[in-house]
Design a protein around this motif. Sequence first.
Motif, PDB file in Angstrom:
ATOM      1  N   PRO A  14       0.621  -1.277  -0.159  1.00  0.00           N
ATOM      2  CA  PRO A  14       0.390  -0.116   0.081  1.00  0.00           C
ATOM      3  C   PRO A  14       0.821   0.984  -0.114  1.00  0.00           C
ATOM      4  N   GLU A  15       0.239   2.469  -0.501  1.00  0.00           N
ATOM      5  CA  GLU A  15       1.048   3.870  -0.891  1.00  0.00           C
ATOM      6  C   GLU A  15       1.052   4.097   0.113  1.00  0.00           C
ATOM      7  N   ARG A  16       1.739   4.413   1.629  1.00  0.00           N
ATOM      8  CA  ARG A  16       1.379   5.273   2.637  1.00  0.00           C
ATOM      9  C   ARG A  16       2.197   6.266   2.612  1.00  0.00           C
ATOM     10  N   TYR A  17       1.783   7.160   2.748  1.00  0.00           N
ATOM     11  CA  TYR A  17       2.221   8.532   2.630  1.00  0.00           C
ATOM     12  C   TYR A  17       2.185   9.754   3.474  1.00  0.00           C
ATOM     13  N   ALA A  18       2.301   9.791   4.756  1.00  0.00           N
ATOM     14  CA  ALA A  18       1.731  11.273   5.926  1.00  0.00           C
ATOM     15  C   ALA A  18       2.611  12.109   5.201  1.00  0.00           C
ATOM     16  N   THR A  19       1.546  13.193   4.980  1.00  0.00           N
ATOM     17  CA  THR A  19       2.000  14.815   4.839  1.00  0.00           C
ATOM     18  C   THR A  19       2.456  15.510   6.707  1.00  0.00           C
ATOM     19  N   PRO A  20       3.232  16.507   6.390  1.00  0.00           N
ATOM     20  CA  PRO A  20       4.140  16.592   7.863  1.00  0.00           C
ATOM     21  C   PRO A  20       2.912  17.407   8.650  1.00  0.00           C
ATOM     22  N   ALA A  21       2.034  18.198   7.634  1.00  0.00           N
ATOM     23  CA  ALA A  21       0.309  18.768   8.348  1.00  0.00           C
ATOM     24  C   ALA A  21       0.087  17.429   9.275  1.00  0.00           C
ATOM     25  N   GLU A  22       0.039  16.492   8.388  1.00  0.00           N
ATOM     26  CA  GLU A  22      -0.774  15.340   9.738  1.00  0.00           C
ATOM     27  C   GLU A  22       0.431  14.448  10.936  1.00  0.00           C
ATOM     28  N   ALA A  23       2.090  14.648  10.671  1.00  0.00           N
ATOM     29  CA  ALA A  23       2.596  14.277  11.752  1.00  0.00           C
ATOM     30  C   ALA A  23       2.114  15.586  12.820  1.00  0.00           C
ATOM     31  N   ALA A  24       2.706  16.220  12.447  1.00  0.00           N
ATOM     32  CA  ALA A  24       1.897  17.764  13.610  1.00  0.00           C
ATOM     33  C   ALA A  24       1.046  17.626  14.310  1.00  0.00           C
ATOM     34  N   VAL A  25      -0.450  17.072  13.716  1.00  0.00           N
ATOM     35  CA  VAL A  25      -1.958  16.970  14.152  1.00  0.00           C
ATOM     36  C   VAL A  25      -1.775  15.878  15.294  1.00  0.00           C
ATOM     37  N   TRP A  26      -0.841  15.271  14.821  1.00  0.00           N
ATOM     38  CA  TRP A  26      -1.344  14.079  15.392  1.00  0.00           C
ATOM     39  C   TRP A  26      -0.098  13.807  17.195  1.00  0.00           C
ATOM     40  N   LEU A  27       0.950  14.369  16.974  1.00  0.00           N
ATOM     41  CA  LEU A  27       1.475  14.843  17.575  1.00  0.00           C
ATOM     42  C   LEU A  27       1.287  15.536  18.794  1.00  0.00           C
ATOM     43  N   TRP A  28       0.466  16.532  17.898  1.00  0.00           N
ATOM     44  CA  TRP A  28      -0.120  17.716  19.101  1.00  0.00           C
ATOM     45  C   TRP A  28      -1.676  16.843  19.637  1.00  0.00           C
ATOM     46  N   TRP A  29      -2.042  15.881  18.820  1.00  0.00           N
ATOM     47  CA  TRP A  29      -3.027  15.029  19.698  1.00  0.00           C
ATOM     48  C   TRP A  29      -3.020  14.215  21.007  1.00  0.00           C
ATOM     49  N   LEU A  30      -1.537  14.006  20.390  1.00  0.00           N
ATOM     50  CA  LEU A  30      -0.885  12.756  21.567  1.00  0.00           C
ATOM     51  C   LEU A  30      -0.308  13.566  23.039  1.00  0.00           C
ATOM     52  N   ARG A  31      -0.028  14.672  22.780  1.00  0.00           N
ATOM     53  CA  ARG A  31       0.330  15.618  23.851  1.00  0.00           C
ATOM     54  C   ARG A  31      -0.439  16.238  24.520  1.00  0.00           C
ATOM     55  N   ARG A  32      -1.661  16.379  23.662  1.00  0.00           N
ATOM     56  CA  ARG A  32      -2.972  17.633  24.444  1.00  0.00           C
ATOM     57  C   ARG A  32      -3.389  15.592  25.765  1.00  0.00           C
ATOM     58  N   ARG A  33      -3.502  14.760  25.347  1.00  0.00           N
ATOM     59  CA  ARG A  33      -4.190  13.838  25.688  1.00  0.00           C
ATOM     60  C   ARG A  33      -3.989  13.430  26.332  1.00  0.00           C
ATOM     61  N   ALA A  34      -1.746  13.263  27.124  1.00  0.00           N
ATOM     62  CA  ALA A  34      -0.928  12.986  28.207  1.00  0.00           C
ATOM     63  C   ALA A  34      -0.875  14.247  29.497  1.00  0.00           C
ATOM     64  N   GLN A  35      -1.952  15.384  28.785  1.00  0.00           N
ATOM     65  CA  GLN A  35      -1.542  16.589  29.797  1.00  0.00           C
ATOM     66  C   GLN A  35      -3.114  16.477  30.210  1.00  0.00           C
ATOM     67  N   ARG A  36      -4.105  15.850  29.523  1.00  0.00           N
ATOM     68  CA  ARG A  36      -5.233  15.738  30.181  1.00  0.00           C
ATOM     69  C   ARG A  36      -5.600  14.838  30.829  1.00  0.00           C
ATOM     70  N   ALA A  37      -4.548  13.607  30.632  1.00  0.00           N
ATOM     71  CA  ALA A  37      -5.054  12.048  31.189  1.00  0.00           C
ATOM     72  C   ALA A  37      -4.608  12.298  32.606  1.00  0.00           C
ATOM     73  N   ASN A  38      -5.054  11.151  33.710  1.00  0.00           N
ATOM     74  CA  ASN A  38      -5.451  11.257  35.181  1.00  0.00           C
ATOM     75  C   ASN A  38      -3.894  11.072  35.268  1.00  0.00           C
ATOM     76  N   PRO A  39      -2.643  11.679  36.386  1.00  0.00           N
ATOM     77  CA  PRO A  39      -1.834  11.493  37.114  1.00  0.00           C
ATOM     78  C   PRO A  39      -1.118   9.686  36.784  1.00  0.00           C
ATOM     79  N   ALA A  40      -2.632   9.113  36.957  1.00  0.00           N
ATOM     80  CA  ALA A  40      -2.323   7.361  36.580  1.00  0.00           C
ATOM     81  C   ALA A  40      -1.706   6.711  35.577  1.00  0.00           C
ATOM     82  N   ARG A  41      -2.228   7.529  34.320  1.00  0.00           N
ATOM     83  CA  ARG A  41      -2.332   7.012  33.020  1.00  0.00           C
ATOM     84  C   ARG A  41      -0.850   8.036  31.736  1.00  0.00           C
TER      85      ARG A  41
END
Length: 255
Positions: A14-41
């Motif tokens: 499969p021709e999988r290719y991600a744009t820089p914008a997709e990579a940036a928004v993916w990392l932004w979302w992961l950081r957002r989840r981490a900031q809003r997660a409860n201390p145990a998670r």
Amino acid sequence: PVAGFLTPAVPASPERYATPAEAAVWLWWLRRRAQRANPARRPFCRNLALMQRCLIRSGARPGELCALEWSDVRWNGWATQQGHRGARAVIPPERWKAGAKTGRSRVIYLRPSLARALGRLRDRGGGGAAHPFAHGAGRGGKGGGEPWPSGSTLSKTVARIRRELIAWQAEARARLEAGGGLTAVERWAASVEVRDEGANRLVNYRWRHTAATALCADGLDLVTVSKLLGTSPEVLQRTYAHALEGHLARAAERL
């Protein structure tokens, strides 16, 4: 005796290719989840975000990062042309995919920003006693309640988070259309298309395909790119490096 015999066909990758914008928004979302997660998670969420950064920035296989041990990391493994220190991860032959066949260690180059992030994780006592990335029973600890005993489980975790992001994007766009307020970053994050279906949906291996395609499009030769990604030039050309329409258009312009 071989009349009419057809050799088995190699399935097209499969021709999988991600744009820089997709990579940036993916990392932004992961950081957002981490900031809003409860201390145990929160430690697990941060660990996952760093692992995804390493996948995007190194082109490594997900399984290679799962197998990575702290003792594999050479902290002053290389230097950029500007003199910044990066790290190298040297995985022995018995612990990576092609090691048994090639007898060679797998070397993953980690840029200075990744080396610093891994160093902070080590100093905080993150990951496990032996493994930077928490996963699997006994390999990297309990993983904050979400162990990754195999790559497929890691893929399921990423798929679940991907769908959370897409659902948030739909809700944010609806809120924007209704006149609701969004920050500039949220408007940008809601505008980037993230795919949940098809061969080019957002998955772990997509970052490896992206790295190979981008490096080849940047003019690096196949031998160099294949050594950097730990594969052969034949597999690189057949599986990972894709001729995208934009790259073909630039080649036609040069011609």
